[in-house]
Write a protein that holds these residues in place. Structure first.
Motif, PDB file in Angstrom:
ATOM      1  N   THR A 545      32.648  31.321  45.833  1.00  0.00           N
ATOM      2  CA  THR A 545      33.810  30.821  45.090  1.00  0.00           C
ATOM      3  C   THR A 545      35.140  31.305  45.647  1.00  0.00           C
ATOM      4  O   THR A 545      36.187  30.719  45.333  1.00  0.00           O
ATOM      5  CB  THR A 545      33.738  31.268  43.619  1.00  0.00           C
ATOM      6  OG1 THR A 545      33.782  32.703  43.565  1.00  0.00           O
ATOM      7  CG2 THR A 545      32.458  30.762  42.958  1.00  0.00           C
ATOM      8  N   GLY A 546      35.130  32.378  46.402  1.00  0.00           N
ATOM      9  CA  GLY A 546      36.385  32.978  46.849  1.00  0.00           C
ATOM     10  C   GLY A 546      37.067  33.821  45.800  1.00  0.00           C
ATOM     11  O   GLY A 546      38.201  34.266  46.003  1.00  0.00           O
ATOM     12  N   GLU A 547      36.406  34.080  44.665  1.00  0.00           N
ATOM     13  CA  GLU A 547      36.999  34.871  43.592  1.00  0.00           C
ATOM     14  C   GLU A 547      36.695  36.350  43.846  1.00  0.00           C
ATOM     15  O   GLU A 547      35.609  36.848  43.558  1.00  0.00           O
ATOM     16  CB  GLU A 547      36.467  34.414  42.236  1.00  0.00           C
ATOM     17  CG  GLU A 547      36.850  32.965  41.920  1.00  0.00           C
ATOM     18  CD  GLU A 547      36.480  32.562  40.511  1.00  0.00           C
ATOM     19  OE1 GLU A 547      36.588  33.412  39.606  1.00  0.00           O
ATOM     20  OE2 GLU A 547      36.082  31.401  40.310  1.00  0.00           O
ATOM     21  N   THR A 548      37.671  37.051  44.385  1.00  0.00           N
ATOM     22  CA  THR A 548      37.450  38.399  44.898  1.00  0.00           C
ATOM     23  C   THR A 548      37.185  39.441  43.814  1.00  0.00           C
ATOM     24  O   THR A 548      36.646  40.511  44.111  1.00  0.00           O
ATOM     25  CB  THR A 548      38.654  38.845  45.735  1.00  0.00           C
ATOM     26  OG1 THR A 548      39.842  38.774  44.927  1.00  0.00           O
ATOM     27  CG2 THR A 548      38.822  37.951  46.961  1.00  0.00           C
ATOM     28  N   ALA A 549      37.539  39.164  42.577  1.00  0.00           N
ATOM     29  CA  ALA A 549      37.310  40.150  41.517  1.00  0.00           C
ATOM     30  C   ALA A 549      35.822  40.474  41.376  1.00  0.00           C
ATOM     31  O   ALA A 549      35.456  41.623  41.071  1.00  0.00           O
ATOM     32  CB  ALA A 549      37.867  39.636  40.189  1.00  0.00           C
ATOM     33  N   TYR A 550      34.985  39.482  41.605  1.00  0.00           N
ATOM     34  CA  TYR A 550      33.543  39.710  41.493  1.00  0.00           C
ATOM     35  C   TYR A 550      33.052  40.591  42.635  1.00  0.00           C
ATOM     36  O   TYR A 550      32.187  41.459  42.444  1.00  0.00           O
ATOM     37  CB  TYR A 550      32.797  38.378  41.470  1.00  0.00           C
ATOM     38  CG  TYR A 550      33.138  37.539  40.259  1.00  0.00           C
ATOM     39  CD1 TYR A 550      32.409  37.653  39.084  1.00  0.00           C
ATOM     40  CD2 TYR A 550      34.214  36.652  40.279  1.00  0.00           C
ATOM     41  CE1 TYR A 550      32.726  36.908  37.956  1.00  0.00           C
ATOM     42  CE2 TYR A 550      34.546  35.895  39.161  1.00  0.00           C
ATOM     43  CZ  TYR A 550      33.807  36.033  38.003  1.00  0.00           C
ATOM     44  OH  TYR A 550      34.136  35.293  36.891  1.00  0.00           O
ATOM     45  N   ARG A 551      33.607  40.389  43.821  1.00  0.00           N
ATOM     46  CA  ARG A 551      33.256  41.243  44.950  1.00  0.00           C
ATOM     47  C   ARG A 551      33.734  42.676  44.704  1.00  0.00           C
ATOM     48  O   ARG A 551      33.023  43.643  45.012  1.00  0.00           O
ATOM     49  CB  ARG A 551      33.859  40.677  46.237  1.00  0.00           C
ATOM     50  CG  ARG A 551      33.740  41.568  47.457  1.00  0.00           C
ATOM     51  CD  ARG A 551      32.276  41.873  47.823  1.00  0.00           C
ATOM     52  NE  ARG A 551      32.239  42.757  48.969  1.00  0.00           N
ATOM     53  CZ  ARG A 551      32.161  42.327  50.231  1.00  0.00           C
ATOM     54  NH1 ARG A 551      32.114  41.024  50.503  1.00  0.00           N
ATOM     55  NH2 ARG A 551      32.117  43.186  51.231  1.00  0.00           N
ATOM     56  N   GLU A 552      34.905  42.824  44.138  1.00  0.00           N
ATOM     57  CA  GLU A 552      35.417  44.162  43.857  1.00  0.00           C
ATOM     58  C   GLU A 552      34.530  44.886  42.848  1.00  0.00           C
ATOM     59  O   GLU A 552      34.288  46.090  42.977  1.00  0.00           O
ATOM     60  CB  GLU A 552      36.847  44.063  43.333  1.00  0.00           C
ATOM     61  CG  GLU A 552      37.850  43.611  44.394  1.00  0.00           C
ATOM     62  CD  GLU A 552      39.180  43.184  43.808  1.00  0.00           C
ATOM     63  OE1 GLU A 552      39.329  43.265  42.557  1.00  0.00           O
ATOM     64  OE2 GLU A 552      40.064  42.753  44.572  1.00  0.00           O
ATOM     65  N   ALA A 553      34.018  44.155  41.869  1.00  0.00           N
ATOM     66  CA  ALA A 553      33.110  44.763  40.890  1.00  0.00           C
ATOM     67  C   ALA A 553      31.822  45.222  41.567  1.00  0.00           C
ATOM     68  O   ALA A 553      31.293  46.303  41.265  1.00  0.00           O
ATOM     69  CB  ALA A 553      32.800  43.771  39.773  1.00  0.00           C
ATOM     70  N   ALA A 554      31.307  44.406  42.487  1.00  0.00           N
ATOM     71  CA  ALA A 554      30.088  44.779  43.214  1.00  0.00           C
ATOM     72  C   ALA A 554      30.336  46.004  44.084  1.00  0.00           C
ATOM     73  O   ALA A 554      29.512  46.932  44.127  1.00  0.00           O
ATOM     74  CB  ALA A 554      29.608  43.607  44.063  1.00  0.00           C
ATOM     75  N   ASP A 555      31.446  46.014  44.793  1.00  0.00           N
ATOM     76  CA  ASP A 555      31.755  47.146  45.669  1.00  0.00           C
ATOM     77  C   ASP A 555      31.839  48.450  44.865  1.00  0.00           C
ATOM     78  O   ASP A 555      31.326  49.498  45.288  1.00  0.00           O
ATOM     79  CB  ASP A 555      33.073  46.907  46.406  1.00  0.00           C
ATOM     80  CG  ASP A 555      32.967  45.827  47.470  1.00  0.00           C
ATOM     81  OD1 ASP A 555      31.826  45.468  47.849  1.00  0.00           O
ATOM     82  OD2 ASP A 555      34.025  45.338  47.925  1.00  0.00           O
ATOM     83  N   ALA A 556      32.475  48.379  43.711  1.00  0.00           N
ATOM     84  CA  ALA A 556      32.608  49.576  42.873  1.00  0.00           C
ATOM     85  C   ALA A 556      31.242  50.052  42.380  1.00  0.00           C
ATOM     86  O   ALA A 556      30.953  51.259  42.376  1.00  0.00           O
ATOM     87  CB  ALA A 556      33.534  49.283  41.689  1.00  0.00           C
ATOM     88  N   ALA A 557      30.410  49.116  41.970  1.00  0.00           N
ATOM     89  CA  ALA A 557      29.086  49.494  41.469  1.00  0.00           C
ATOM     90  C   ALA A 557      28.220  50.084  42.575  1.00  0.00           C
ATOM     91  O   ALA A 557      27.468  51.043  42.354  1.00  0.00           O
ATOM     92  CB  ALA A 557      28.403  48.280  40.846  1.00  0.00           C
TER      93      ALA A 557
END
Length: 663
Positions: A545-557
């Motif tokens: 989707t290109g929605e980076t907030a989801y990637r940021e959540a994964a990176d943090a987890a």
């Protein structure tokens, strides 16, 4: 007369419906009953395919005298661990804290408030009745000590579930350490990691496959190839019908614990499919095809969905369906073929199992043999399977578990698109429909269904992660925006209701039933941890989707499990697999085409590293962000290859695409 379990949706609870024990399901009413009677609670946790659960049931719970003792002095609660993994997790932590080990059946004595004060697993009848008497005496005469013990266990359980501990950023060095750690524990003779009992290490193998793709490590690939071959030639693999048993009781994969679980076979289907994709190994391809066939033939339920398991026992006897003697082979096949089969499958007069019987193993590397020998082998397999079908068959636990079906959907989607299997592809889409239409209730997941009816237990984190990952897999093979929207909805619920506030995730929602503690276990067990599965879906969704907030959540987890990946990789294989995709990019590949059979589409799926996201379809297909602004070039199918949302020049030939992906 049937007890309270007569109306339960769980097949495991149904197995106990005719016990003389006055069982209760897990409920507030059961604990209220204990408070009113001022008696302790017995919590018995197991699952339908569990051999030792059956043994304890036959010895104790079906015995009138034992039942009378239980009914007089306790409120007895029966729990299906697969239906209520949250309850299981809390009391398993208590059992491990108290005894240093765990397993099923799990036997927990608790106060009417649910505080555990004595825990164990299987107890033989004589020991169990003595224990019941001792607990009753302690409850009546030493109540203060019992309550103190319960409070101490509750404190220990709470301490084991602390969140917000050490973190470590995902890096190439960290994943290299994880791969090295696995290599040190590898069994060079028989594959796998550690000794007996030996479980199929599917999640670790998926990590090693991706590690090989990113780094070129020949050692990582060889660990997977060797382990995969040894398992496939062992008794843990059903040499006649396909499908893997839960584990081997020995270190060389010969004698299995015969239950066949959906989650093992789903994860192993991915392993063998990806191993074949990377190596072209004919054994890996055969095992992948047969495992997919096993899932759809033996576990598909009439109401849709895949059943949870086939039992370890048949008519109370473990292995009754599967083991053979030389004489039995001869009876079915005749003297000449019987002797040939006994040699091929290592069926000996002394036997490898019990009572002179043997579990079939594949003693020779026949997949690459002369076609005439392969034909003879396949003919013998078919004849033996026909004969075996006349034997008593193991029972099937036909409840549909959301997360396990999600794992199967992802595996079938991969198998279908990579091998061209229409049956796997169609099944993945149909099964996704079952989960979307039956298990999604008011935007929230329910964990189980049976006979077409959804159950009451709410979804836990692994359900949201595995089902979201499955919907994304189906989106990629169909380009249908419905599945992308559905996955996004599940991830939004997970982020809103399961987050710890410090980057990690709890396993239960903030509005779920309150237990002694709120489970937050980042380690893989028989299935991926909830955290690992949700991270897998978050990474893919962000890439699609290109929605980076989801990637940021994964990176943090992932940083919260970084120390676990580095120091204890056997218990963090799925998280490590996701971390490999993160370091790879992952690749985001759009194939703009009006012809889905174009070779460019197949090459994209075949050549893209594991963890990549791929969508093929017409340019600017509504609701499919990866195809937005992706026109055809010169009216030809065109592949757009991106990493981290940065794209290369589009290509129109398979050769150019392969070159892009091999840089």
């Amino acid at each position: 007369m049937a007890n309270r379990l007569a109306d339960a949706t769980s097949p495991y609870l149904q197995q106990h419906r005719d016990n003389p024990v006055d069982w209760w399901e897990w409920s507030e009413e059961a604990f209220k009953e204990a408070r009113e009677r001022d008696v302790p609670v017995l919590i018995s946790v197991g699952y339908a395919a569990c051999h030792w659960c059956h043994v304890m049931a036959h010895e104790s719970f079906e015995d009138e005298a034992v039942a009378a003792q239980l009914n007089a002095d306790f409120v007895a609660i029966k729990v299906d661990r697969e239906e209520r993994p949250d309850v299981d997790a809390v009391y398993m932590t208590a059992t491990q804290a108290m005894t240093g080990q765990g397993g099923w059946p799990m036997t927990v004595f608790a106060t009417p408030g649910g505080d555990p004060f004595y825990c164990g697993t299987y107890f033989p009848k004589q020991n169990f009745t003595r224990l019941l008497a001792s607990v009753t005496k302690a409850w009546r005469e030493e109540r203060e000590g019992v309550l103190k013990q319960g409070a101490a266990v509750v404190q220990a359980v709470g301490g084991a579930q602390v969140v917000g501990g050490p973190t470590a950023a995902i890096s190439a060095e960290l994943l290299a350490a994880a791969a090295t750690g696995l290599a040190k524990e590898h069994d060079p003779a028989y594959g796998g990691f550690g000794g007996a009992p030996k479980f199929p290490p599917h999640m670790d193998l998926l990590f090693l496959l991706r590690h090989h793709e990113r780094t070129g490590s020949a050692e990582a690939l060889e660990l997977v190839r060797h382990t995969g071959e040894q398992m496939a030639r062992g008794g843990i693999y059903d040499q006649l019908a396909g499908g893997f048993a839960r584990y081997a009781v020995d270190a060389h994969w010969t004698v299995p614990h015969f239950e066949k679980m959906l989650y093992d076979n789903a994860l192993l289907l991915r392993v063998y499919t990806q191993l074949w994709r990377l190596t072209g190994d004919v054994l890996a391809r055969r095992v992948a095809d047969e495992t997919a066939e096993f899932l759809l033939r033996d576990l598909r339920t009439p109401a849709g969905g895949l059943a949870s398991a086939l039992d370890a026992d048949t008519d109370g006897v473990e292995g009754l369906t599967y083991a053979w003697t030389p004489a039995q082979l001869t009876e079915v096949l005749g003297d000449e073929d019987g002797a040939w089969a006994a040699d091929l499958f290592r069926v000996t007069p002394g036997g490898t199992f019990e009572h002179g019987k043997s579990v079939l193993v594949l003693g020779r590397d026949i997949d690459a043999a002369d076609p005439e020998l392969i034909g003879r082998w396949q003919d013998l397999r078919a004849r033996l399977l026909t004969a075996r079908a006349e034997r008593p068959q193991p029972a099937r636990d036909d409840k549909v578990v959301a997360s396990w079906n999600g794992l199967a959907i992802t595996a079938l989607a991969e198998h279908g698109v990579l091998t061209g299997s229409a049956s796997s592809r169609d099944a993945a889409i149909a099964l996704a429909g079952v989960l979307a239409e039956r298990h999604l209730v008011d935007g929230r997941l329910r964990r189980v269904s049976r006979d077409g009816k959804v159950g009451e237990p709410v979804g836990v984190l692994e359900d949201y992660g595995c089902v979201a990952e499955a919907f994304l897999a189906v989106h990629q093979i169909t380009a249908d925006p419905r599945w992308l929207r559905a996955a996004g909805g599940l991830l939004d619920v997970a982020l809103a209701h399961f987050g710890t506030g410090s980057g990690g995730f709890y396993d239960t929602a903030d509005d779920a039933e309150k237990l002694l503690t709120r489970p937050a276990d980042p380690t893989d067990n028989a299935t991926p941890s909830g955290l690992a599965s949700i991270c897998a879906a978050l990474v893919s969704y962000a890439a699609l989707t290109g929605e980076t907030a989801y990637r940021e959540a994964a990176d943090a987890a992932l940083t919260t499990v970084g120390p676990l990946i580095e120091g204890h990789p056997r218990f963090a294989g799925y998280s490590a697999m996701v971390a490999e995709a993160v370091l790879t990019g992952p690749y985001e590949i759009a194939v703009a085409t009006t012809d889905l059979t174009d070779p460019l589409v197949m090459e994209a799926f075949r050549e893209a590293p594991g963890g990549s996201v791929i969508v093929a379809g017409t340019p600017d297909l509504p609701g499919v962000p990866l195809l937005a602004d992706r026109p055809l070039i010169d009216d030809r199918a065109t592949a757009y290859v991106c990493r981290g949302f940065v794209c290369d020049r589009p290509v129109t030939t398979p050769q150019e695409l392969i070159a892009r992906l091999q840089r």
